[in-house]
Design a protein around this motif. Structure first.
Motif, short mmCIF file in Angstrom:
data_model
loop_
_atom_site.label_atom_id
_atom_site.label_comp_id
_atom_site.label_asym_id
_atom_site.label_seq_id
_atom_site.Cartn_x
_atom_site.Cartn_y
_atom_site.Cartn_z
N HIS A 92 -9.87 65.40 83.63
CA HIS A 92 -11.08 66.22 83.55
C HIS A 92 -11.38 66.79 84.93
CE1 HIS A 92 -15.16 67.54 83.11
NE2 HIS A 92 -15.54 66.69 84.04
N GLU A 124 -19.52 54.34 79.97
CA GLU A 124 -19.63 54.12 81.42
C GLU A 124 -20.95 53.49 81.87
OE1 GLU A 124 -18.29 57.49 83.80
OE2 GLU A 124 -16.88 58.12 82.25
N MET A 150 -11.10 55.21 80.65
CA MET A 150 -11.74 56.17 81.55
C MET A 150 -11.59 55.73 83.00
SD MET A 150 -13.38 58.95 81.32
CE MET A 150 -13.47 58.93 79.52
N ALA A 160 -12.32 65.17 89.37
CA ALA A 160 -13.43 66.09 89.59
C ALA A 160 -13.36 66.75 90.97
CB ALA A 160 -14.75 65.34 89.45
N CYS A 179 -14.44 69.31 86.83
CA CYS A 179 -15.67 70.02 86.52
C CYS A 179 -15.90 71.19 87.46
CB CYS A 179 -16.87 69.10 86.51
SG CYS A 179 -16.76 67.68 87.53
N MET A 185 -18.84 57.11 89.85
CA MET A 185 -17.45 57.14 89.43
C MET A 185 -16.45 56.79 90.54
SD MET A 185 -16.88 61.24 88.83
CE MET A 185 -15.11 61.19 88.57
N CYS A 214 -19.00 68.24 81.04
CA CYS A 214 -18.95 67.14 82.02
C CYS A 214 -19.58 65.92 81.36
CB CYS A 214 -19.66 67.53 83.31
SG CYS A 214 -19.20 66.46 84.71
N GLY A 215 -19.70 64.84 82.13
CA GLY A 215 -20.29 63.61 81.60
C GLY A 215 -21.78 63.79 81.32
N LYS A 256 -24.23 61.51 81.78
CA LYS A 256 -25.04 60.42 82.33
C LYS A 256 -26.41 60.87 82.82
CE LYS A 256 -22.74 60.46 86.84
NZ LYS A 256 -21.28 60.45 86.79
N ASP A 312 -10.05 61.15 85.68
CA ASP A 312 -10.87 62.26 86.17
C ASP A 312 -10.42 62.70 87.56
OD1 ASP A 312 -12.56 62.30 83.94
OD2 ASP A 312 -13.80 60.68 84.76
N ILE A 339 -16.81 63.58 77.74
CA ILE A 339 -16.12 63.46 79.03
C ILE A 339 -16.16 62.04 79.58
CG2 ILE A 339 -16.01 64.45 81.36
CD1 ILE A 339 -15.25 66.34 79.04
N GLY A 340 -16.99 61.19 79.03
CA GLY A 340 -16.94 59.79 79.46
C GLY A 340 -18.29 59.11 79.49
N SER A 341 -19.21 59.62 80.32
CA SER A 341 -20.47 58.91 80.44
C SER A 341 -21.46 59.36 79.38
CB SER A 341 -21.06 59.11 81.84
OG SER A 341 -21.23 60.47 82.11
N GLN A 387 -8.06 58.74 80.10
CA GLN A 387 -8.50 59.91 80.87
C GLN A 387 -8.60 59.54 82.34
OE1 GLN A 387 -11.74 62.29 79.29
NE2 GLN A 387 -12.71 62.32 81.31
N1 GLN Z 1 -16.01 60.54 83.40
C1 GLN Z 1 -17.05 61.00 84.27
C2 GLN Z 1 -18.36 61.13 83.50
O1 GLN Z 1 -18.30 61.40 82.34
C3 GLN Z 1 -16.71 62.34 84.88
C4 GLN Z 1 -17.75 62.79 85.85
C5 GLN Z 1 -17.38 64.04 86.63
O2 GLN Z 1 -16.49 64.75 86.27
N2 GLN Z 1 -18.09 64.33 87.69
O3 GLN Z 1 -19.41 60.98 84.07
#
Ligand code: GLN
Ligand code: ZN
Length: 758
Positions: A645, A488, A555, A605, A647, A494, A730-731, A733, A603, A435-437, A601
């Motif tokens: 994306h 990221e 992203m 969210a 979530c 974000m 989801c990401g 991170k 997002d 999803i990115g992070s 992408q």
């Molecule tokens: N691209 C963001 C991530 O991967 C998306 C975060 C989110 O949807 N809250 O962290």
């Protein structure tokens, strides 16, 4: 005389003292007594900040959540909270967080479900009902806070959540009818009100924000029954509604046998006249005249202009307050010493909002001359903001005026685009991506901090982030993922990351707002026309793409999410601000495409949480929200693949709007709900690519290949396999590399199995 009061004060503390006190207690570094003492200190300080009011709220303070507090007051606590013993405080945290300080190793108590409080970014703990639910009054928390208030000489107005909203916010665990619990619940409420009267309380604020939503006939009847049953019990009731107009519920609310009604005049100003006409001559009307959801100074002259005639009409029957609890704004602007003075002069946080209230009351009661100086200062600030060059950029106005419907339109329909994209991207079936992070490690955060403090120069910071990108690309290649991301690393958040690079955004140093429990967010302040002075992500993505032959996904955060997670301007419609954001993101999308990025992408969210409380307003919101996304996304060639994306798992009711966004691929949260979300696709054939998240990144557990396979097969039974992507929900991170790698390994293995079987 006009009565002034407040519906609730932020409890986290100007310096987030409550957050740190809670965390110390949870870690075992502080005793319950120390936590309670800190909390009492905060309450005392907050009452002192409200001492100019005629009534201050009592019971609005909470160690975690006001809805959970109400559950305890009503003796409605899940059995799992006490099955492990411990003090009432530990039982409370066990429901709030799934564990209490004593049960470090006990992973067996699951936390109460959390969900958003109406259309805010605050999360409450959902009351759990079943057919066997019982209630039993527990006044201990309110009693303690009331005693403290009385000892401090506070003119206390206890705050409780009303019975209708309490039931409305809860969930039935066994499919039984929540409303069937109303008679039993009302007995406890009656007892609570009687007890408050016996404590010498004159007014009690009963919050019923559910009245600002669309209620069906049964709920409206329940509301009527509830207040009829409570009539004659306890002190005078002030029924508090907020977050929007009451619409068809207005006559209902005004007809209830209560002593007063609070109406959110910021969002329901057009209902004030009807409310006055509908209320009985002895009922008071409390008007929320200062915005409790935003951080702008009130235009005091404009407010007085409509409020003075109301005051002449209602006289003693008029009360004034902020529109809702101040829980949703930061505590004190005085702490913001780093904000540009001009921008700072436009703002009011909780403490300043109460001062505005005092000025308004003073002007109403003694004439404007009495507070002339303050009114002039306010008018000067309001005028400066209105005319400020920081706020209005003609260039942005021109760009927005030049928006055409074609800008939101791809050249060809999805099926045709897909052919072109397939030729460029050359992906297998069931393509895998993330999803990115990737994990935000300690190293990353330290590098950012050192860079902020000036200990690491720009080149050093860039080198550190590039090293992270290299690691991230290497790991993804080793895993065999099909579409890669840069990870990221360079982003603190974000929204903040993009806000910091756009004109029109400012950032507070301390403007924290409680999100849930000890968690706070610091929403950026979107004060002016939005402009992108230079590309924001292109260098990072270009660098990442240079490291691999696999497609690298650009992203970005979408315009609707940028809007919904910021404090936004109140001098133009949200839709207008959103369009400006859309243009800024569009420029970035096109720059990425020019830089050779084939997949981008965007997002969204927070798209769903911007939905208005009343259904009849959904179409309007979804109309401009979807349009903004389309403007941001759709300025690309057919061969460029757009992803989005989201979530969350509830979007059965907005699936058509989501399809209208026309992203080539959407990745969504589904793993927690066991793909329940895909129900949305039963009656509706979603035409584009879709990645139903199959790895719950919110849990530290590693999903097995079999679990992922099972979820994907379930999805493939509902959605043509050619449309399916395989990805986490989801990401990553917040996870650690040790957790992420085995999970993604299983995910890639599952995708391979699916391909072989196809
Ligand atoms: N691209 C963001 C991530 O991967 C998306 C975060 C989110 O949807 N809250 O962290
Ligand atoms: Zn997400």
């Amino acid at each position: 005389m006009t009565t002034t009061h407040n519906l609730g004060f932020p409890r986290i503390g100007a310096w987030r003292e409550l957050k740190f006190a809670l965390e110390r207690y949870w870690q075992g570094a502080a005793t319950a007594g120390e936590l309670e003492a800190q909390a009492a200190g905060l309450r005392a300080r907050h009452w002192a900040a409200q001492s100019a009011l005629d009534f201050a709220p009592v019971g609005d303070f909470s160690l975690y959540d006001q809805v959970l507090d109400m559950s305890f007051t009503l003796g409605h606590v899940p059995a799992r909270a006490h099955s492990h013993g411990g003090s009432p405080l530990d039982q409370y945290f066990r429901v709030a967080r799934g564990r209490a300080p004593g049960d470090a190793d006990c992973g067996c108590v699951h936390a109460g479900e959390m969900t958003k409080w109406f259309d805010t970014n605050y999360h409450y703990i959902v009351p759990e009902f079943d057919a066997a639910t019982t209630f039993a009054l527990d006044t201990s928390r309110l009693q303690a806070q009331l005693r403290e208030a009385q000892d401090l000489g506070v003119r206390a107005k206890p705050v409780i959540l009303g019975p209708l909203t309490y039931l409305w916010l809860g969930k039935s665990k066994d499919g039984s009818e929540r409303l069937a619990l109303l008679p039993a619940l009302l007995k406890v409420y009656a007892g609570l009100l009687d007890w408050l009267a016996s404590e010498g309380v004159e007014w009690v604020q009963v919050d019923e924000p559910a009245l600002a939503t669309s209620l069906d006939a049964r709920w409206r009847q329940a509301c009527q029954d509830a207040y009829a049953a409570l009539q004659g019990h306890g002190p005078k009731l002030l029924l508090a509604t907020y977050f929007g107009p009451l619409g068809e519920n207005l006559p209902l609310a005004c007809g209830l046998p209560v002593a007063g009604l609070h109406l959110d005049a910021i969002n329901a100003g057009h209902e004030v006249a009807s409310a006055i006409a509908l209320l009985a001559p002895q009922q008071i009307l409390s008007l929320g005249v200062v915005d409790g959801r935003n951080i702008w100074k009130t235009d005091l002259h404009a407010t007085l202009a409509w409020l003075e005639p109301v005051q002449r009409q209602l006289q003693e029957r008029l009360w004034i307050a902020p529109s809702c609890s101040l829980l949703h704004v930061p505590v004190d602007l005085e702490l913001e010493t780093d904000l540009a003075p001009e921008i700072r002069s436009w703002l009011a946080f909780a403490v300043q909002k109460l001062e505005e209230l005092r000025l308004l009351a003073s002007a109403l009661d003694h004439g404007r001359v009495k507070v002339q100086e303050a009114l002039l200062a306010n008018a000067a600030a309001v005028d400066r903001r209105r005319a400020s060059k920081r706020v209005h950029q003609p260039e942005v106005a021109r760009a927005v005026a030049a928006i055409t419907p074609e800008m939101g339109q791809r050249s060809s329909p999805h099926a045709q685009r897909l052919t072109e994209q397939a030729a460029v991207l050359n992906l297998p079936s069931y393509p895998t991506t993330t999803i990115g992070s990737f994990p935000q490690t300690l190293d990353i955060r330290q590098a950012r901090q050192r860079h902020k403090r000036g200990e690491l120069d720009a080149a050093g910071y860039r080198a550190a982030m590039q090293a992270e990108i290299r690691r991230c690309v290497r790991e993804q290649e080793a895993l065999g993922l099909d579409v890669l991301v840069h990870g990221e690393a360079e982003r603190n958040d974000m929204v903040e990351y993009f806000g910091e690079q756009l004109e029109g955004y400012a950032f507070s140093a301390n403007g924290w707002v409680q999100s849930y429990g000890s968690r706070c967010v610091k929403p950026p302040i979107l004060y002016g026309d939005v402009r992108r002075p230079r590309p924001m992500t292109v260098e990072w993505i270009r660098y990442a793409q240079s490291l691999t032959d696999k497609p690298m996904k650009g992203m970005l955060t979408g315009p609707v999410t940028m809007l919904n997670w910021s404090f936004v301007r109140d001098d133009q419609p949200r839709a207008a601000t959103c369009r400006q954001l859309a243009l800024a993101i569009r420029d970035e999308v096109q720059d990425l495409e020019r830089a050779g990025v084939r997949i981008i992408q965007i997002d969204e969210a927070a798209l769903r949480e911007g939905l208005p409380l009343r259904r009849e307003r959904w179409d309007e919101y979804l109309g401009w929200a979807v349009e903004s996304f389309r403007i941001a996304a759709n300025g690309v060639h057919d061969a460029t693949q757009i992803h989005t994306h989201m979530c969350y798992s509830e979007f059965n009711d907005i699936i058509e709007a989501i399809a209208a966004m026309d992203a080539d691929v959407i990745t969504i949260e589904t793993s927690r709900s066991g793909l329940e979300l895909l129900d949305a696709f039963d009656g509706f054939r979603y035409p584009n690519g879709i990645g139903p998240g199959v790895y719950d990144i919110h849990s530290p557990n590693t999903p097995s290949r079999e679990q992922i396979l099972a979820l994907m097969r379930k999805a493939a039974a509902r959605i043509p396999p050619a449309q399916l992507w395989v990805n986490p929900d989801c990401g990553l991170k917040t996870r650690r590399w040790e957790e992420v790698l085995p999970a993604l390994e299983n995910m890639v293995a599952a995708a391979r199995t699916l391909r072989e079987a196809a």
